[in-house]
Design a protein around this motif. Sequence first.
Motif, PDB file in Angstrom:
ATOM      1  N   LYS A 276       3.103  -4.302   8.245  1.00 26.53           N
ATOM      2  CA  LYS A 276       4.522  -4.404   8.584  1.00 26.53           C
ATOM      3  C   LYS A 276       5.375  -4.589   7.332  1.00 26.53           C
ATOM      4  O   LYS A 276       6.428  -3.960   7.178  1.00 26.53           O
TER       5      LYS A 276
ATOM      6  N   PHE B 136       0.815  -1.688  16.995  1.00 26.31           N
ATOM      7  CA  PHE B 136       0.640  -3.118  17.236  1.00 26.31           C
ATOM      8  C   PHE B 136       0.643  -3.473  18.720  1.00 26.31           C
ATOM      9  O   PHE B 136       0.240  -4.571  19.094  1.00 26.31           O
TER      10      PHE B 136
ATOM     11  N   ASN C 139       5.846  -1.272   5.201  1.00 22.57           N
ATOM     12  CA  ASN C 139       6.576  -0.113   5.714  1.00 22.57           C
ATOM     13  C   ASN C 139       7.906   0.057   4.981  1.00 22.57           C
ATOM     14  O   ASN C 139       8.777  -0.811   5.024  1.00 22.57           O
TER      15      ASN C 139
ATOM     16  N   LEU D  55       4.919   3.706   9.575  1.00 21.10           N
ATOM     17  CA  LEU D  55       5.001   3.611  11.028  1.00 21.10           C
ATOM     18  C   LEU D  55       5.754   4.798  11.612  1.00 21.10           C
ATOM     19  O   LEU D  55       5.508   5.193  12.759  1.00 21.10           O
TER      20      LEU D  55
ATOM     21  N   ALA E 232      -2.337  -6.817   9.707  1.00 18.78           N
ATOM     22  CA  ALA E 232      -1.175  -6.406  10.493  1.00 18.78           C
ATOM     23  C   ALA E 232       0.116  -6.817   9.792  1.00 18.78           C
ATOM     24  O   ALA E 232       1.079  -6.039   9.721  1.00 18.78           O
TER      25      ALA E 232
ATOM     26  N   ASP F  28       3.449   2.829  18.925  1.00 25.44           N
ATOM     27  CA  ASP F  28       3.415   1.563  18.190  1.00 25.44           C
ATOM     28  C   ASP F  28       1.974   1.067  18.099  1.00 25.44           C
ATOM     29  O   ASP F  28       1.374   0.721  19.121  1.00 25.44           O
TER      30      ASP F  28
ATOM     31  N   SER G  12       3.679   0.777   0.235  1.00 20.17           N
ATOM     32  CA  SER G  12       3.297   1.523   1.438  1.00 20.17           C
ATOM     33  C   SER G  12       2.083   2.422   1.215  1.00 20.17           C
ATOM     34  O   SER G  12       1.227   2.559   2.094  1.00 20.17           O
TER      35      SER G  12
END
Length: 454
Positions: free
Chosen positions: A254, A324, A257, A316, A250, A322, A262
């Motif tokens: 993040k 997450f 991004n 994202l 995770a 979202d 990426s």
Amino acid sequence: MVATLATLAGLHFAVAAPAPADPPVQPALPFPIPPTPPGFDPAFYRPPPETYLDKAPGELIAARQVHLANLSLIPVNVDAWQLSYRSTNTRGEPIPAVATVIKPRGYVADRPLFSYQIAEDSTGNYCMPSYQLQMGSIPATITGSTLVAAQFLEVQAALAQGWAVAIPDHQGPDSAYAAGPLAGRITLDGIRAAVNFDPMQLSGTQTRVGLMGYSGGAIATGHAAELRREYAPELNVVGVAEGGIPADLAAALKLANGNLSSGLIMAGALGVSREYPALRNFLDRHMNPLGRVMLVAKDQLCASYQAALFPFGNNLGMLDADPFSDPAVAETLAKTRMGQQVPDVPMFMYQANADWLIPVGPVNAVVDTYCQDPNARVEYTRDHFSEHLTLDPIGAPRALMWLKDRFAGTPVAAGCSTSDVGSMMLDPVTWKVWEETAGATLAAAFQQPIGSGR
């Protein structure tokens, strides 16, 4: 010219008859027949379930001798085989897996085993180390498996020490890149297969085993270290070294991004979704048209092309929700996070403080988690002048020397230590490792055996 190459190949590949094994060992392909990519070789890579459903984890399904080479062309003078064996997926179901096992020529009593998890970082089965390391395979410069070719030099550094080596295809038959618990089990089962494979001439479960991996290889290595006590307690693992550690997918998602990384990290999300349907369902429901195109484009690519496709992309931004905050995705990411269990073996961990691909914060957190256990044995080094790509070759010599001490039986005191250094490269004691590797690689090009007599 062809005759000369054939003569050299014949000189290189003349080996003693292997010890009897069960199942029988298939002979190597004669020169110059090229190996078949895994996708076109289902009998070995995806055998019928009835051939392994009743087998124990790590038990052999099939075995065959292979010829290894640098850059698919320059032969390496060692004994090598591919092992197909039974492993276990994240749902507890039997699956087939493959590892390449290697040893220096000749017999050495009580030879240790070095399990090296290469950073495959790919979603195509033709990127698997077992294929890419073979002589006559499509070269890494074409397939994009440059990490496999580069990290094979670290394997040769281990062989030069006289160690036996196991290299698992730790992403499994579906190339589930970044699915850590799966990779850990495949790695441990590959060790089981190697120590019980007669031609490797090892000492069974008494064999001293060391594990090592960097970046994507550290995913498999770290999870194997955490799973060993419950999944493979009979293995005599004396030390685990890992660097560039993706401790938390995770956090990597993040950080990636809009970042240079990426494209590669998006491939990791795709790989995990192959093992965890909840993540795949989320992607299928919430990806916009560009995202769907990217998933298709990345479906069968090796690491270099994964990184080159869509760098600095807004991953994202291709989702209409979202990930997450989605419970199913959060649960999946939690299952792939390191720190679930404290390894009961000595650990050497190293990380670039300025790593732009894998953030240092989660690594610090995992070390802190481990070290809450008074029995933990962790040596952690943070390198402040390196970044992700450079720390691999810079940190490998120290990791190999640390494992050499473990194989020699040098004791490790309980407890943890953290060292902050300018650069691990500044330690002159480690320079000899790459000098030996360069010499061994050059000697191999002239048909000299690597590590024999060590």
